[in-house]
Design a protein around this motif. Structure first.
Motif, PDB file in Angstrom:
ATOM      1  N   LEU A 166       0.843  -1.203   0.000  1.00 53.70           N
ATOM      2  CA  LEU A 166       0.000   0.000   0.000  1.00 53.70           C
ATOM      3  C   LEU A 166       0.877   1.251   0.000  1.00 53.70           C
ATOM      4  O   LEU A 166       0.594   2.218  -0.711  1.00 53.70           O
ATOM      5  N   LEU A 167       1.951   1.215   0.758  1.00 55.56           N
ATOM      6  CA  LEU A 167       2.880   2.353   0.772  1.00 55.56           C
ATOM      7  C   LEU A 167       3.478   2.558  -0.620  1.00 55.56           C
ATOM      8  O   LEU A 167       3.541   3.685  -1.116  1.00 55.56           O
ATOM      9  N   ASN A 168       3.882   1.444  -1.242  1.00 56.64           N
ATOM     10  CA  ASN A 168       4.510   1.530  -2.565  1.00 56.64           C
ATOM     11  C   ASN A 168       3.585   2.178  -3.594  1.00 56.64           C
ATOM     12  O   ASN A 168       4.036   2.777  -4.559  1.00 56.64           O
ATOM     13  N   GLN A 169       2.268   2.009  -3.389  1.00 55.97           N
ATOM     14  CA  GLN A 169       1.311   2.490  -4.395  1.00 55.97           C
ATOM     15  C   GLN A 169       0.821   3.922  -4.138  1.00 55.97           C
ATOM     16  O   GLN A 169      -0.080   4.405  -4.824  1.00 55.97           O
ATOM     17  N   LEU A 170       1.426   4.591  -3.151  1.00 54.53           N
ATOM     18  CA  LEU A 170       1.085   5.999  -2.906  1.00 54.53           C
ATOM     19  C   LEU A 170       1.818   6.903  -3.897  1.00 54.53           C
ATOM     20  O   LEU A 170       3.017   6.743  -4.114  1.00 54.53           O
ATOM     21  N   ALA A 171       1.110   7.860  -4.465  1.00 50.00           N
ATOM     22  CA  ALA A 171       1.714   8.884  -5.326  1.00 50.00           C
ATOM     23  C   ALA A 171       2.553   9.819  -4.441  1.00 50.00           C
ATOM     24  O   ALA A 171       2.413   9.791  -3.211  1.00 50.00           O
ATOM     25  N   PRO A 172       3.409  10.656  -5.041  1.00 53.59           N
ATOM     26  CA  PRO A 172       4.147  11.648  -4.251  1.00 53.59           C
ATOM     27  C   PRO A 172       3.194  12.462  -3.372  1.00 53.59           C
ATOM     28  O   PRO A 172       2.145  12.903  -3.850  1.00 53.59           O
ATOM     29  N   ASN A 173       3.550  12.607  -2.106  1.00 55.13           N
ATOM     30  CA  ASN A 173       2.731  13.304  -1.101  1.00 55.13           C
ATOM     31  C   ASN A 173       1.387  12.625  -0.825  1.00 55.13           C
ATOM     32  O   ASN A 173       0.508  13.223  -0.183  1.00 55.13           O
ATOM     33  N   GLY A 174       1.212  11.413  -1.322  1.00 57.50           N
ATOM     34  CA  GLY A 174      -0.052  10.702  -1.127  1.00 57.50           C
ATOM     35  C   GLY A 174      -0.261  10.329   0.336  1.00 57.50           C
ATOM     36  O   GLY A 174       0.696  10.225   1.115  1.00 57.50           O
ATOM     37  N   VAL A 175      -1.521  10.131   0.718  1.00 57.31           N
ATOM     38  CA  VAL A 175      -1.840   9.824   2.109  1.00 57.31           C
ATOM     39  C   VAL A 175      -2.562   8.484   2.214  1.00 57.31           C
ATOM     40  O   VAL A 175      -3.420   8.156   1.392  1.00 57.31           O
ATOM     41  N   LEU A 176      -2.147   7.699   3.211  1.00 57.96           N
ATOM     42  CA  LEU A 176      -2.804   6.424   3.512  1.00 57.96           C
ATOM     43  C   LEU A 176      -3.461   6.558   4.878  1.00 57.96           C
ATOM     44  O   LEU A 176      -2.813   6.954   5.848  1.00 57.96           O
ATOM     45  N   VAL A 177      -4.757   6.242   4.969  1.00 50.47           N
ATOM     46  CA  VAL A 177      -5.416   6.235   6.266  1.00 50.47           C
ATOM     47  C   VAL A 177      -5.906   4.818   6.525  1.00 50.47           C
ATOM     48  O   VAL A 177      -6.609   4.231   5.712  1.00 50.47           O
ATOM     49  N   ILE A 178      -5.474   4.258   7.671  1.00 52.65           N
ATOM     50  CA  ILE A 178      -5.643   2.824   7.887  1.00 52.65           C
ATOM     51  C   ILE A 178      -5.645   2.484   9.388  1.00 52.65           C
ATOM     52  O   ILE A 178      -4.820   3.000  10.141  1.00 52.65           O
ATOM     53  N   PRO A 179      -6.603   1.643   9.805  1.00 53.88           N
ATOM     54  CA  PRO A 179      -6.548   1.150  11.186  1.00 53.88           C
ATOM     55  C   PRO A 179      -5.481   0.065  11.278  1.00 53.88           C
ATOM     56  O   PRO A 179      -5.347  -0.735  10.356  1.00 53.88           O
ATOM     57  N   VAL A 180      -4.714   0.054  12.365  1.00 55.33           N
ATOM     58  CA  VAL A 180      -3.632  -0.924  12.496  1.00 55.33           C
ATOM     59  C   VAL A 180      -3.686  -1.565  13.874  1.00 55.33           C
ATOM     60  O   VAL A 180      -3.875  -0.871  14.883  1.00 55.33           O
ATOM     61  N   GLY A 181      -3.549  -2.904  13.909  1.00 54.41           N
ATOM     62  CA  GLY A 181      -3.505  -3.609  15.181  1.00 54.41           C
ATOM     63  C   GLY A 181      -4.484  -4.770  15.217  1.00 54.41           C
ATOM     64  O   GLY A 181      -5.238  -4.988  14.270  1.00 54.41           O
ATOM     65  N   ALA A 182      -4.465  -5.507  16.318  1.00 55.85           N
ATOM     66  CA  ALA A 182      -5.368  -6.652  16.467  1.00 55.85           C
ATOM     67  C   ALA A 182      -6.490  -6.285  17.445  1.00 55.85           C
ATOM     68  O   ALA A 182      -7.451  -5.643  17.064  1.00 55.85           O
ATOM     69  N   GLU A 183      -6.363  -6.684  18.727  1.00 60.37           N
ATOM     70  CA  GLU A 183      -7.409  -6.311  19.694  1.00 60.37           C
ATOM     71  C   GLU A 183      -7.400  -4.792  19.932  1.00 60.37           C
ATOM     72  O   GLU A 183      -8.433  -4.164  19.986  1.00 60.37           O
ATOM     73  N   GLU A 184      -6.200  -4.261  20.072  1.00 60.89           N
ATOM     74  CA  GLU A 184      -6.047  -2.823  20.247  1.00 60.89           C
ATOM     75  C   GLU A 184      -5.634  -2.230  18.912  1.00 60.89           C
ATOM     76  O   GLU A 184      -4.567  -2.560  18.406  1.00 60.89           O
ATOM     77  N   GLN A 185      -6.479  -1.388  18.378  1.00 57.63           N
ATOM     78  CA  GLN A 185      -6.154  -0.783  17.080  1.00 57.63           C
ATOM     79  C   GLN A 185      -6.035   0.730  17.199  1.00 57.63           C
ATOM     80  O   GLN A 185      -6.704   1.352  18.014  1.00 57.63           O
ATOM     81  N   GLN A 186      -5.177   1.287  16.342  1.00 54.52           N
ATOM     82  CA  GLN A 186      -5.045   2.739  16.261  1.00 54.52           C
ATOM     83  C   GLN A 186      -5.192   3.165  14.815  1.00 54.52           C
ATOM     84  O   GLN A 186      -4.709   2.472  13.908  1.00 54.52           O
ATOM     85  N   LEU A 187      -5.854   4.290  14.599  1.00 55.07           N
ATOM     86  CA  LEU A 187      -5.942   4.834  13.257  1.00 55.07           C
ATOM     87  C   LEU A 187      -4.621   5.498  12.905  1.00 55.07           C
ATOM     88  O   LEU A 187      -4.137   6.353  13.650  1.00 55.07           O
ATOM     89  N   HIS A 188      -4.023   5.077  11.787  1.00 55.81           N
ATOM     90  CA  HIS A 188      -2.752   5.636  11.327  1.00 55.81           C
ATOM     91  C   HIS A 188      -2.969   6.506  10.095  1.00 55.81           C
ATOM     92  O   HIS A 188      -3.773   6.147   9.236  1.00 55.81           O
ATOM     93  N   MET A 189      -2.235   7.581  10.014  1.00 53.68           N
ATOM     94  CA  MET A 189      -2.171   8.379   8.798  1.00 53.68           C
ATOM     95  C   MET A 189      -0.718   8.376   8.355  1.00 53.68           C
ATOM     96  O   MET A 189       0.166   8.777   9.120  1.00 53.68           O
ATOM     97  N   VAL A 190      -0.472   7.876   7.147  1.00 56.00           N
ATOM     98  CA  VAL A 190       0.903   7.787   6.641  1.00 56.00           C
ATOM     99  C   VAL A 190       0.996   8.630   5.371  1.00 56.00           C
ATOM    100  O   VAL A 190       0.184   8.467   4.456  1.00 56.00           O
ATOM    101  N   ILE A 191       1.976   9.515   5.324  1.00 50.66           N
ATOM    102  CA  ILE A 191       2.131  10.388   4.156  1.00 50.66           C
ATOM    103  C   ILE A 191       3.473  10.122   3.491  1.00 50.66           C
ATOM    104  O   ILE A 191       4.504  10.049   4.168  1.00 50.66           O
ATOM    105  N   ARG A 192       3.447   9.943   2.179  1.00 51.19           N
ATOM    106  CA  ARG A 192       4.711   9.807   1.444  1.00 51.19           C
ATOM    107  C   ARG A 192       5.365  11.186   1.353  1.00 51.19           C
ATOM    108  O   ARG A 192       4.718  12.151   0.960  1.00 51.19           O
TER     109      ARG A 192
END
Ligand code: SAH
Length: 218
Positions: A166-192
């Protein structure tokens, strides 16, 4: 029918007010949520609960996302710098989040691993006249390589760690918003970072999503 429509317009208004109270502030996003019926994404037996601020079952052990989280994630997608010509969604589910995004971005690509859910969502979006969405029955953990790069990627299912694809498929300055974790999850925002292979991660808030599973179901 008119009566039902009127009622849902009013209840949607209340729902939007709640989202604002909870901190969703992008007016474009709020407007689209205000004008999009949510009950059509549920089975009839549950449609009377469509405007509650909760996630609701859509079959196959999956859920329609809570309105707050749809608003929140959509406004993060819209915060991406530059254009939103091409956006990827992982986990079509009922198609509700898909329908909200489709009204705000150029071309939307949506991947779902459970075929019957995808079929229903596709029909709902067609009935709504939303034509800028392409669907794929695949494991969205691998993104959609032939359609990449994407200005933004939104995942409605939680992996244990952010998939590199998913990171590889981000355009320049692209943003990924994704929940991460198993029982305890956090919303992540990742920017290229520009067009580099550097990624900047911000952890936003605790969330509860279904897991990102591998493989597909017919
Ligand atoms: N936003 C959707 C939420 C659906 S729940 C809605 O409002 O209806 C998350 C969806 O992600 C489920 O339909 C599930 O089948 C799907 N999913 C889980 N893992 C996946 C994967 N690897 N690839 C594609 N879809 C996946």
């Amino acid at each position: 029918m008119q009566g039902v429509g009127m009622t849902s317009q009013r209840t949607r208004e209340r729902m939007v007010q709640r989202l604002m109270d909870q901190g969703v502030s992008n007016l474009e996003v709020l407007d689209v949520i205000r004008n999009t019926p949510r009950h059509i994404f549920l089975d009839e037996a549950l449609s009377h609960r469509a405007y509650e601020d909760s996630s609701l079952p859509i079959g196959f052990g999956q859920t329609l996302s809570q309105p707050y989280i749809v608003g929140r994630m959509t406004e993060i997608v819209l915060s991406a710098s530059g254009s939103l010509d091409r956006v990827l969604e992982v986990g079509t589910g009922s198609g509700y989040q898909t329908s909200i995004l489709a009204q705000l971005v150029g071309q939307l690509f949506s991947v779902e691993r459970i075929k019957p859910l995808q079929d229903k969502a596709r029909k709902r979006l067609r009935d709504m006249g939303l034509r800028n969405v392409e669907f794929s029955h695949a494991d969205g953990g691998f993104g959609w390589p032939s359609k990449a790069p994407f200005n933004a990627i939104l995942s409605a299912a939680a992996p244990r760690i952010v998939p590199q694809e998913l990171l590889n498929q981000l355009a320049p300055n692209g943003v990924l918003v994704i929940p991460v974790g198993a029982e305890e999850q956090q919303l992540h925002m990742v920017i290229r970072d520009g067009d580099s292979d550097k990624f900047i991660t911000q952890i936003l808030e605790p969330v509860k999503f279904v897991p990102l599973l591998s493989g597909i179901t017919r």
